[in-house]
Design a protein around this motif. Structure first.
Motif, PDB file in Angstrom:
ATOM      1  N   GLY A   6       0.814  -1.009  -0.239  1.00  0.00           N
ATOM      2  CA  GLY A   6      -0.106  -0.468  -0.088  1.00  0.00           C
ATOM      3  C   GLY A   6       0.851   0.981   0.299  1.00  0.00           C
ATOM      4  N   SER A   7       1.578   1.481   1.341  1.00  0.00           N
ATOM      5  CA  SER A   7       2.027   3.086   1.167  1.00  0.00           C
ATOM      6  C   SER A   7       3.297   3.699   0.411  1.00  0.00           C
ATOM      7  CB  SER A   7       1.848   3.159   3.011  1.00  0.00           C
ATOM      8  OG  SER A   7       3.000   4.723   2.907  1.00  0.00           O
ATOM      9  N   SER A  40       5.167   5.587  -6.957  1.00  0.00           N
ATOM     10  CA  SER A  40       3.494   5.818  -8.000  1.00  0.00           C
ATOM     11  C   SER A  40       4.601   7.509  -8.036  1.00  0.00           C
ATOM     12  CB  SER A  40       2.495   5.335  -7.818  1.00  0.00           C
ATOM     13  OG  SER A  40       2.284   4.927  -8.319  1.00  0.00           O
ATOM     14  N   LEU A  41       4.159   8.275  -6.607  1.00  0.00           N
ATOM     15  CA  LEU A  41       4.435   9.267  -6.492  1.00  0.00           C
ATOM     16  C   LEU A  41       5.214  10.066  -7.025  1.00  0.00           C
ATOM     17  CD1 LEU A  41       3.104  12.621  -5.816  1.00  0.00           C
ATOM     18  CD2 LEU A  41       3.447  12.151  -3.537  1.00  0.00           C
TER      19      LEU A  41
END
Length: 173
Positions: free
Chosen positions: A1-2, A8-9
């Motif tokens: 998740g994180s 991706s960011l």
């Protein structure tokens, strides 16, 4: 998740930054090169303010060896060149400072095979007031050397100006 979201960011940020830099570089290029001017026009001295490149590349003998003073764009010359920038040692300035006569300076030039000296006075003035330029290299020095075995081959001025821009000297044999 994180971790996946952070990756991706980061990826999106890198892509956006790359696109921004490409767009910025392209806009700078468009402003500096407004028309279809071939690079050979610069080497041939057909661009105002760069006539000295054409003189050196087309009119000096193929075996000419230049000492560039104040001019760091050695890659525009189709001749053998020696040059120093303000961020490294300047062997010519060291030779001038150590010389006890103008004849010694001319001898130093000859010992290195220098046939011509190109002085970009505009750059000498600019560098003297910003990064520093060897104080021993002055118009007076070149005037004195002209009384010895250096002769002016050609002088160039910038379009619309009368102050000295570039002087090319020949070292007489």
């Amino acid at each position: 998740g994180s971790a996946r979201r952070r990756a991706s960011l980061v990826g999106i940020t890198v892509i956006a930054g790359t696109m921004w830099n490409l767009a910025f570089a392209w806009s700078l290029h468009q402003r500096e090169c407004p028309g279809p001017i071939p690079s050979s026009a610069l080497y041939d001295g057909q661009v105002p303010g760069y006539e000295h490149y054409g003189f050196v590349n087309r009119e000096l003998p193929p075996d000419a060896k230049l000492l560039l003073i104040g001019e760091s764009r050695a890659f525009y010359f189709h001749r053998s060149v020696e040059y120093s920038v303000v961020f490294n040692r300047n062997p010519f300035a060291e030779a001038v400072a150590a010389a006890t006569s103008d004849a010694e300076i001319i001898g130093w030039l000859r010992s290195r095979g220098i046939t011509h000296v190109l002085v970009n006075w505009a750059e000498v003035r600019r560098l003297s007031s910003t990064y520093g330029f060897p104080a021993v290299i002055t118009p007076d020095l070149l005037d004195r050397l002209e009384q010895s075995d250096l002769s002016i081959a050609r002088s160039f001025t910038l379009p619309g100006r009368s102050d000295g821009y570039v002087d090319v000297y020949a070292v007489t044999r």
